[in-house]
Motif scaffolding. Structure first.
Motif, PDB file in Angstrom:
ATOM      1  N   ILE A 140     -97.348 -61.508 -20.630  1.00 30.49           N
ATOM      2  CA  ILE A 140     -98.405 -61.953 -21.279  1.00 30.49           C
ATOM      3  C   ILE A 140     -97.700 -63.345 -22.213  1.00 30.49           C
ATOM      4  CG2 ILE A 140     -99.947 -61.781 -23.436  1.00 30.49           C
ATOM      5  CD1 ILE A 140    -100.264 -58.846 -21.986  1.00 30.49           C
ATOM      6  N   ALA A 141     -96.431 -63.009 -22.596  1.00 28.05           N
ATOM      7  CA  ALA A 141     -95.942 -64.120 -23.695  1.00 28.05           C
ATOM      8  C   ALA A 141     -95.703 -65.406 -22.736  1.00 28.05           C
ATOM      9  CB  ALA A 141     -94.581 -63.645 -24.067  1.00 28.05           C
ATOM     10  N   ARG A 142     -95.356 -65.160 -21.588  1.00 20.20           N
ATOM     11  CA  ARG A 142     -94.835 -66.341 -20.827  1.00 20.20           C
ATOM     12  C   ARG A 142     -96.224 -67.100 -20.072  1.00 20.20           C
ATOM     13  NH1 ARG A 142     -90.287 -65.736 -16.492  1.00 20.20           N
ATOM     14  NH2 ARG A 142     -89.240 -65.252 -18.318  1.00 20.20           N
ATOM     15  N   HIS A 143     -97.131 -66.136 -19.681  1.00 19.61           N
ATOM     16  CA  HIS A 143     -98.242 -66.698 -18.581  1.00 19.61           C
ATOM     17  C   HIS A 143     -99.617 -66.781 -19.406  1.00 19.61           C
ATOM     18  CE1 HIS A 143     -95.741 -66.924 -15.067  1.00 19.61           C
ATOM     19  NE2 HIS A 143     -95.316 -65.633 -15.412  1.00 19.61           N
ATOM     20  N   LEU A 144     -99.693 -66.378 -20.643  1.00 18.19           N
ATOM     21  CA  LEU A 144    -101.244 -66.499 -21.382  1.00 18.19           C
ATOM     22  C   LEU A 144    -101.016 -67.881 -22.192  1.00 18.19           C
ATOM     23  CD1 LEU A 144    -103.826 -65.082 -21.738  1.00 18.19           C
ATOM     24  CD2 LEU A 144    -103.002 -64.084 -23.823  1.00 18.19           C
ATOM     25  N   LYS A 145    -102.211 -68.533 -22.054  1.00 16.49           N
ATOM     26  CA  LYS A 145    -102.423 -69.870 -22.624  1.00 16.49           C
ATOM     27  C   LYS A 145    -102.559 -69.744 -24.186  1.00 16.49           C
ATOM     28  CE  LYS A 145    -104.706 -72.306 -18.893  1.00 16.49           C
ATOM     29  NZ  LYS A 145    -105.951 -72.816 -18.618  1.00 16.49           N
ATOM     30  N   PRO A 146    -102.138 -70.419 -24.889  1.00 14.55           N
ATOM     31  CA  PRO A 146    -102.542 -70.363 -26.351  1.00 14.55           C
ATOM     32  C   PRO A 146    -104.132 -70.533 -26.250  1.00 14.55           C
ATOM     33  CG  PRO A 146    -100.729 -72.118 -26.057  1.00 14.55           C
ATOM     34  CD  PRO A 146    -101.106 -71.794 -24.899  1.00 14.55           C
ATOM     35  N   GLY A 147    -104.609 -69.746 -27.210  1.00 12.20           N
ATOM     36  CA  GLY A 147    -106.058 -69.391 -27.321  1.00 12.20           C
ATOM     37  C   GLY A 147    -106.565 -68.593 -26.301  1.00 12.20           C
ATOM     38  N   GLY A 148    -105.609 -67.992 -25.175  1.00 13.85           N
ATOM     39  CA  GLY A 148    -106.347 -67.049 -24.274  1.00 13.85           C
ATOM     40  C   GLY A 148    -106.431 -65.512 -24.872  1.00 13.85           C
ATOM     41  N   LEU A 149    -107.341 -64.889 -23.875  1.00 15.80           N
ATOM     42  CA  LEU A 149    -107.457 -63.459 -24.116  1.00 15.80           C
ATOM     43  C   LEU A 149    -106.499 -62.382 -23.462  1.00 15.80           C
ATOM     44  CD1 LEU A 149    -111.459 -63.814 -24.607  1.00 15.80           C
ATOM     45  CD2 LEU A 149    -109.671 -63.971 -26.478  1.00 15.80           C
ATOM     46  N   ALA A 150    -106.331 -61.390 -23.873  1.00 18.28           N
ATOM     47  CA  ALA A 150    -105.689 -60.181 -23.218  1.00 18.28           C
ATOM     48  C   ALA A 150    -106.464 -59.154 -23.497  1.00 18.28           C
ATOM     49  CB  ALA A 150    -104.151 -59.940 -23.554  1.00 18.28           C
ATOM     50  N   TYR A 151    -106.900 -58.423 -22.402  1.00 21.94           N
ATOM     51  CA  TYR A 151    -107.728 -57.271 -22.595  1.00 21.94           C
ATOM     52  C   TYR A 151    -106.908 -56.166 -22.020  1.00 21.94           C
ATOM     53  CZ  TYR A 151    -110.750 -53.509 -20.687  1.00 21.94           C
ATOM     54  OH  TYR A 151    -111.258 -52.233 -20.452  1.00 21.94           O
ATOM     55  N   VAL A 152    -106.854 -55.182 -22.989  1.00 21.35           N
ATOM     56  CA  VAL A 152    -105.709 -54.036 -22.636  1.00 21.35           C
ATOM     57  C   VAL A 152    -106.464 -52.610 -23.129  1.00 21.35           C
ATOM     58  CG1 VAL A 152    -103.645 -52.972 -23.188  1.00 21.35           C
ATOM     59  CG2 VAL A 152    -103.897 -55.202 -23.492  1.00 21.35           C
ATOM     60  N   SER A 153    -106.645 -51.751 -22.147  1.00 20.25           N
ATOM     61  CA  SER A 153    -107.502 -50.662 -22.223  1.00 20.25           C
ATOM     62  C   SER A 153    -106.375 -49.618 -22.264  1.00 20.25           C
ATOM     63  CB  SER A 153    -108.626 -50.141 -21.491  1.00 20.25           C
ATOM     64  OG  SER A 153    -108.032 -50.127 -20.021  1.00 20.25           O
ATOM     65  N   TYR A 154    -106.592 -48.428 -22.909  1.00 23.17           N
ATOM     66  CA  TYR A 154    -105.497 -47.452 -23.073  1.00 23.17           C
ATOM     67  C   TYR A 154    -106.128 -46.058 -23.549  1.00 23.17           C
ATOM     68  CZ  TYR A 154    -104.945 -49.263 -27.782  1.00 23.17           C
ATOM     69  OH  TYR A 154    -105.220 -49.547 -28.998  1.00 23.17           O
ATOM     70  N   ASN A 155    -105.576 -44.653 -23.127  1.00 33.13           N
ATOM     71  CA  ASN A 155    -105.925 -43.563 -23.920  1.00 33.13           C
ATOM     72  C   ASN A 155    -105.156 -43.693 -25.479  1.00 33.13           C
ATOM     73  OD1 ASN A 155    -107.089 -42.398 -21.777  1.00 33.13           O
ATOM     74  ND2 ASN A 155    -105.294 -40.970 -21.002  1.00 33.13           N
ATOM     75  N   CYS A 156    -105.897 -42.976 -26.156  1.00 35.23           N
ATOM     76  CA  CYS A 156    -105.528 -43.165 -27.540  1.00 35.23           C
ATOM     77  C   CYS A 156    -105.663 -41.949 -28.493  1.00 35.23           C
ATOM     78  CB  CYS A 156    -106.145 -44.305 -28.431  1.00 35.23           C
ATOM     79  SG  CYS A 156    -107.921 -43.957 -28.869  1.00 35.23           S
ATOM     80  N   MET A 157    -104.977 -42.014 -29.483  1.00 33.23           N
ATOM     81  CA  MET A 157    -105.079 -40.941 -30.664  1.00 33.23           C
ATOM     82  C   MET A 157    -105.967 -41.423 -31.793  1.00 33.23           C
ATOM     83  SD  MET A 157    -103.012 -38.580 -29.485  1.00 33.23           S
ATOM     84  CE  MET A 157    -102.368 -37.443 -30.773  1.00 33.23           C
ATOM     85  N   PRO A 158    -106.806 -40.353 -32.397  1.00 31.15           N
ATOM     86  CA  PRO A 158    -106.464 -39.065 -32.254  1.00 31.15           C
ATOM     87  C   PRO A 158    -107.147 -38.217 -31.307  1.00 31.15           C
ATOM     88  CG  PRO A 158    -107.969 -39.460 -33.974  1.00 31.15           C
ATOM     89  CD  PRO A 158    -107.437 -40.969 -33.629  1.00 31.15           C
ATOM     90  N   GLY A 159    -108.089 -39.110 -30.681  1.00 29.99           N
ATOM     91  CA  GLY A 159    -109.155 -38.252 -29.569  1.00 29.99           C
ATOM     92  C   GLY A 159    -108.388 -37.440 -28.699  1.00 29.99           C
ATOM     93  N   TRP A 160    -107.294 -38.053 -28.092  1.00 30.11           N
ATOM     94  CA  TRP A 160    -106.473 -36.918 -27.171  1.00 30.11           C
ATOM     95  C   TRP A 160    -105.631 -36.005 -27.819  1.00 30.11           C
ATOM     96  CZ3 TRP A 160    -106.555 -35.861 -22.227  1.00 30.11           C
ATOM     97  CH2 TRP A 160    -106.894 -36.745 -21.409  1.00 30.11           C
ATOM     98  N   GLY A 161    -105.649 -35.919 -29.321  1.00 28.20           N
ATOM     99  CA  GLY A 161    -104.683 -34.989 -29.949  1.00 28.20           C
ATOM    100  C   GLY A 161    -104.738 -33.453 -29.289  1.00 28.20           C
TER     101      GLY A 161
END
Length: 511
Positions: A140-161
């Protein structure tokens, strides 16, 4: 359980599901940025998008077909997935998408890649090693343009606790079994069900975990194998993910799940007051996860947020088109948020739905309707966020590129519908109006295919296809026995399709 080195502990023997993930749609990401008054690359203009860990490539293929003005690159380490993705792209006649079976480290060094306006990874971060996560941040650091968006989804806490120990136990029992991942998973669930029946106090202390275990028995097993049996499995706190993304000069923008933007659906007044007292944005967002017991996040990060002034943001809202993705009579009266069900007041939402029932419209044109004009700006934006976030309305691309997009989606959708003759895997078609995908099940695809082929009796043609394959319809959990009953069921379904779904698909440029 042994794994080959190229998989890095990730399940490769079982194909992942062939789903389309709406949050990856550029127009949705643009709208999320606009909701936060931040500039994003308009989905209507030329752009470049990359999906990391694309699975079977359905989302990228749908988006490439619906956005021929964009350039798409995607990678997945599984060569079977990539072969399937390339075959679909070829069948759909798409020239603006490239798929690679490179690892993240190999993809990072690919000299042919452009700078991207959007980099997306759905359902990847929680299931890969720390080394691969670091490679993704470097990518992402190398290939995303300035002003670009990164979409990242993941399992998270505390819902998975509460359920994290269940996942560990599933993986441990499966590791002792032999056979395919599907067989090992099923045997593991059987063993843990016996543990629950033996009154293990873990299940007594966490009733929701027992409910999750029972629900698994009817869920897609391919999905569950990838969810639970990979070597790496990590539910994250948002603050920690934000810290990793900061190494690529990214800051958190907001959620791609647009209902999360509407505090009235998710937070009490006391909770909103508490959050407003927290100055650190990452801690504030993490604390919010405790309030709603979040277990899966759909984060958007931006590489250099450029704020929009009030009047510029307002003009962009007014220029945006919207379309119904569900028939006006079928619109539910309630919407679900973290606080539970909330009524969709007819006086607020009805005027929007009535206006869009006749076809896509810009917000500017809808504001000419007195009932909408009287809402005021803040309530108007909230109503649109609720309608789009609930999936009943979709932001659209402008009309200028409609003809080109219709030609591209026509070819692609035809390829998908041809596959529906023998498979139910892909249940989404590309819309030239929205620039995204629309859920269309196998029978609806076959009905559309029959209509395109100018067949006078679509249900009869669909039954001929199914009977040739020795397949039967399912009703109330049971296979329908006789040919006459199957055909009658298809006729009933076709009447419903023609009455309710076909008009919507026509407005979305699919039918």
């Amino acid at each position: 359980m042994t794994t080959s080195s190229w998989t890095s502990g990730y399940i490769s023997e079982v194909a992942y599901t062939a789903g389309f993930y709406r949050e990856l749609t550029p127009a949705i990401l643009d709208l999320a940025a606009l909701a936060k008054s931040v500039t994003a690359q308009p989905a209507t203009g030329p752009f470049a998008m990359c999906e990391l860990g694309c699975g079977r490539g359905v989302s990228t293929n749908v988006l490439a077909a619906a956005n021929p003005h964009g350039v798409f690159h995607a990678t997945d380490f599984n060569p079977t997935h990539i072969a399937e993705a390339r075959a679909l792209a070829a069948a759909g006649g798409m020239k603006n998408v490239q798929f690679s079976d490179s690892s993240f480290a190999e993809f990072l060094e690919d000299p042919s890649l452009p700078q991207f306006d959007i980099i997306a990874l759905h359902g990847i971060l929680s299931w890969i090693s720390a080394a691969n996560r670091a490679t993704i941040v470097a990518f992402i650091a190398r290939h995303l343009k300035p002003g670009g968006l990164a979409y990242v989804s993941y399992n998270c806490m505390p819902g998975w606790g509460a359920a994290a120990p269940l996942r560990r136990l599933i993986a441990e029992f499966a590791s002792l079994r032999s056979g395919s991942p599907l067989n090992r998973f099923e045997k593991s669930i059987e063993a843990i069900s016996r543990l629950k029946e033996a009154n293990a106090r873990y299940f007594q202390a966490s009733p929701a975990v027992g409910e999750r275990l029972e629900k698994m028995k009817s869920q897609n097993k391919n999905y569950l194998v990838h969810e639970f049996l990979n070597q790496d499995w990590n539910p994250f706190y948002h603050k920690d993910v934000a810290a990793e993304m900061a190494e690529a000069k990214l800051t958190f923008l907001g959620s791609a799940h647009l209902l999360d933007h509407v505090d009235a659906l998710n937070l009490t007044e006391a909770q909103r007051t508490f959050l407003n007292e927290i100055e650190d944005p990452e801690l504030r967002e993490t604390t919010r996860d405790y309030m709603v017991n979040q277990q899966f996040r759909r984060d958007i990060f931006v590489k250099g947020a450029v704020p929009l002034g009030f009047f510029t943001a307002r003009e962009r809202w007014q220029e945006m088109r919207f379309a119904l993705s569900i028939g006006r009579p079928d619109m539910p009266a309630k919407v679900n948020g973290s606080l539970g069900e909330a009524a969709m007041q007819p006086e607020v939402y009805g005027p929007f739905l009535d206006a869009l029932a006749s076809g896509p419209k810009t917000l500017h044109s809808m504001q000419a309707i007195p009932a909408i004009a009287e809402l005021g700006w803040a309530r108007t934006i909230q109503a649109l966020l609720v309608l789009v976030g609930s999936g009943h309305v979709h932001p659209c691309l402008d009309e200028k590129g409609d003809a080109r997009r219709r030609e591209s989606t026509r070819r692609f959708n035809r390829a998908v519908m041809e596959q529906a003759r023998h498979s139910h895997d892909i249940q989404a078609l590309a819309s030239p109006v929205t620039g995204g995908g629309v859920n269309v099940d196998r029978f609806e695809q076959l009905f559309l295919l029959a209509r395109q082929n100018k067949q006078p009796d679509p249900p009869a043609l669909v039954w001929q296809t199914l009977s040739t394959l020795g397949q039967r319809l399912i009703r109330d959990g049971q296979a329908i026995a006789t040919p006459e009953e199957n055909l009658a069921e298809l006729r009933t379904r076709y009447e419903t399709f023609a009455d309710k779904r076909l008009p919507v698909l026509e407005q979305l440029g699919i039918a």
